[in-house]
Design an enzyme around this catalytic site. Structure first.
Site, PDB file in Angstrom:
ATOM      1  CB  SER A  85     -16.840  -4.232   1.865  1.00  0.00           C
ATOM      2  OG  SER A  85     -15.708  -4.136   2.678  1.00  0.00           O
TER       3      SER A  85
ATOM      4  CE1 TYR B  69     -14.533  -1.189  -2.652  1.00  0.00           C
ATOM      5  CE2 TYR B  69     -13.797  -1.077  -0.375  1.00  0.00           C
ATOM      6  CZ  TYR B  69     -14.353  -1.791  -1.411  1.00  0.00           C
ATOM      7  OH  TYR B  69     -14.741  -3.082  -1.213  1.00  0.00           O
TER       8      TYR B  69
ATOM      9  CE  LYS C   4     -18.120  -2.565  -2.906  1.00  0.00           C
ATOM     10  NZ  LYS C   4     -18.798  -3.203  -4.050  1.00  0.00           N
TER      11      LYS C   4
HETATM   12  N1  UFG Z   1      -0.925  -5.445   5.118  1.00  0.00           N
HETATM   13  C1  UFG Z   1       0.444  -5.413   5.386  1.00  0.00           C
HETATM   14  N2  UFG Z   1       1.299  -5.323   4.324  1.00  0.00           N
HETATM   15  C2  UFG Z   1       0.871  -5.266   3.033  1.00  0.00           C
HETATM   16  C3  UFG Z   1      -0.527  -5.306   2.780  1.00  0.00           C
HETATM   17  C4  UFG Z   1      -1.393  -5.400   3.841  1.00  0.00           C
HETATM   18  O1  UFG Z   1       0.860  -5.450   6.526  1.00  0.00           O
HETATM   19  O2  UFG Z   1       1.699  -5.164   2.133  1.00  0.00           O
HETATM   20  C5  UFG Z   1      -1.853  -5.552   6.264  1.00  0.00           C
HETATM   21  C6  UFG Z   1      -2.797  -4.373   6.354  1.00  0.00           C
HETATM   22  O3  UFG Z   1      -2.197  -3.335   7.104  1.00  0.00           O
HETATM   23  C7  UFG Z   1      -3.987  -5.010   7.039  1.00  0.00           C
HETATM   24  C8  UFG Z   1      -3.983  -6.446   6.559  1.00  0.00           C
HETATM   25  O4  UFG Z   1      -2.675  -6.673   6.040  1.00  0.00           O
HETATM   26  O5  UFG Z   1      -3.780  -5.014   8.423  1.00  0.00           O
HETATM   27  C9  UFG Z   1      -4.991  -6.701   5.456  1.00  0.00           C
HETATM   28  O6  UFG Z   1      -4.822  -5.724   4.451  1.00  0.00           O
HETATM   29  P1  UFG Z   1      -5.529  -5.831   3.023  1.00  0.00           P
HETATM   30  O7  UFG Z   1      -5.118  -4.624   2.235  1.00  0.00           O
HETATM   31  O8  UFG Z   1      -5.284  -7.166   2.425  1.00  0.00           O
HETATM   32  O9  UFG Z   1      -7.059  -5.779   3.383  1.00  0.00           O
HETATM   33  P2  UFG Z   1      -7.888  -4.656   4.134  1.00  0.00           P
HETATM   34  O10 UFG Z   1      -8.448  -5.309   5.341  1.00  0.00           O
HETATM   35  O11 UFG Z   1      -7.151  -3.400   4.344  1.00  0.00           O
HETATM   36  O12 UFG Z   1      -8.945  -4.279   3.025  1.00  0.00           O
HETATM   37  C10 UFG Z   1      -9.773  -5.262   2.508  1.00  0.00           C
HETATM   38  C11 UFG Z   1     -10.118  -4.963   1.062  1.00  0.00           C
HETATM   39  C12 UFG Z   1     -10.931  -3.728   0.953  1.00  0.00           C
HETATM   40  C13 UFG Z   1     -12.071  -3.760   1.915  1.00  0.00           C
HETATM   41  C14 UFG Z   1     -11.593  -4.044   3.300  1.00  0.00           C
HETATM   42  C15 UFG Z   1     -12.691  -4.165   4.269  1.00  0.00           C
HETATM   43  O13 UFG Z   1      -8.945  -4.796   0.292  1.00  0.00           O
HETATM   44  O14 UFG Z   1     -11.428  -3.669  -0.362  1.00  0.00           O
HETATM   45  O15 UFG Z   1     -10.886  -5.262   3.293  1.00  0.00           O
HETATM   46  O16 UFG Z   1     -13.665  -4.958   3.736  1.00  0.00           O
HETATM   47  F1  UFG Z   1     -12.702  -2.577   1.937  1.00  0.00           F
END
Ligand code: UFG
Length: 345
Positions: free
Chosen positions: A126, A151, A155
């Site tokens: 990731s 998590y 990785k």
């Molecule tokens: N977000 C919101 N509202 C929500 C959910 C997410 O605003 O209800 C925002 C988050 O703050 C972030 C973006 O949307 O800015 C993306 O969030 P995600 O949770 O979809 O993804 P992340 O980038 O946080 O995490 C993902 C994977 C992880 C991984 C990470 C980095 O879920 O498993 O990418 O690879 F580790």
């Protein structure tokens, strides 16, 4: 016909990869303990490709049953290892579960592969290993930053376990794929993301809110140092991501790999903010996504997107889908789920 073991093959990225492998002519064996997926996914795969993959309900941390599985399916040529727990927040609450599940499964595979004369491994990593990169877009040689969650650590440690194992024994070959943010679903809408409970990730929350399952999306922060104040990510169509696995496997089988362990960023090279995703989703699908600006979510990286040029050049792979089509596919999948719920009533 080359045969590939896909662990976690009924999961989100795993199932799309099984489809692409089958369509490229590979035989596939799926191992999954269905802890975060559903057996019906196999029917979705079969609807698309006409082939139901061989399936074994096994936990990859179970060495004895994994050994038996390899005995039952002789002649496997490579392993794509998806099976892992992946919820960042949950990993903070249950660190031991994450270390045990994610690391033991990998170590079992690495131990069993030479016993069964399998040298090729593709590993799901990731972009989380980069933390908040100093330079954007991020390249594969960017420093690995301290992980913010168990998590993320699994990785990083998983990558180290692979490098150390391959270094110690030149029997092995591995490709480590660092995913950015996979979204969307197969264009047929027969397979897609199936989050259980309240989704943690942005896109399932967006589609469920548009569907009326959730009242309102919370946009976590609009005071970041980005053009519109919301976080930026590199969202990649899951089918594009899946195709990269087929290329990575073929590369090892054809002995084209230059190093025993190769590492690639899988992203589009394009950063999108949370608000851009929401507004584009509304526009291309003609639906409303009620949202409000909420506090920042703890542990979020402000902005990260990939420099995918190494993967583009060396693998000859490139993310093809537009963000518009990707967001349309996510909505088609949510509509299909709604249809299935109606049918079950
Ligand atoms: N977000 C919101 N509202 C929500 C959910 C997410 O605003 O209800 C925002 C988050 O703050 C972030 C973006 O949307 O800015 C993306 O969030 P995600 O949770 O979809 O993804 P992340 O980038 O946080 O995490 C993902 C994977 C992880 C991984 C990470 C980095 O879920 O498993 O990418 O690879 F580790």
């Amino acid at each position: 016909m080359s045969k590939i073991l896909v662990t976690g093959g009924t999961g989100y990225i795993g199932s799309h990869t099984v489809v692409e492998l089958q369509q490229a002519g590979y035989g596939v064996v799926v191992v999954d303990n269905l802890s975060n997926s559903n057996i019906e996914v196999l029917s979705g795969i079969e609807k698309i490709t006409g082939i139901r993959p061989a399936f074994e309900n096994i936990d990859c941390t179970d060495y004895v049953n994994m050994d038996r599985m390899f005995e039952k399916y002789p002649g496997i040529d490579g392993v794509i290892h998806f099976a892992a727990s992946k919820a960042v927040g949950e990993s903070v609450e249950k660190p031991l579960h994450y270390y045990r599940n994610n690391l033991l499964s990998l170590m079992n595979l690495l131990q069993l592969m030479p016993i069964h004369k399998i040298s090729n491994l593709v590993f799901s990593s990731s972009c989380t290993v980069y933390g908040q990169p100093d330079k954007l877009p991020v390249t594969e040689d960017a420093p690995i930053k301290p992980a913010l969650s168990p998590y993320g650590k699994t990785k990083q440690i998983g990558e180290d376990i692979i490098r150390d194992t391959v270094f110690a024994n030149d029997f092995y070959k591995a490709v480590i794929l660092r995913y950015f943010n996979p979204i969307g679903a197969h264009p047929s809408a027969h397979i897609g993301e199936l989050p259980s409970g309240v989704p943690n990730n942005l896109l399932p929350f967006v589609t469920q809110t548009a569907m009326g399952i959730r009242k309102q999306l919370q946009v976590f922060g609009n005071d970041y140092n980005t053009p519109d104040g919301s976080c930026i990510r590199d969202y990649i169509h899951v089918v594009d991501l899946a195709r990269a696995h087929v290329v990575a496997v073929a590369r090892m089988l054809n002995k084209e790999n230059k190093e025993p362990v190769e590492t690639f960023n899988l992203g589009t090279g394009r950063g999108l903010s949370v608000l851009e995703v929401v507004h584009t989703f509304e526009k291309v699908n003609g639906v409303k996504v009620p949202y409000r600006i909420a506090d920042r979510r703890e542990g979020d990286i402000e902005q990260v997107w990939a420099d995918p040029s190494y993967a583009n050049e060396v693998l000859g792979w490139k993310a093809q889908e537009t963000v518009e089509e990707t967001l349309r596919s996510a909505w088609r999948w949510e509509l299909n789920l709604a249809r299935k719920r109606e049918e079950k009533k």
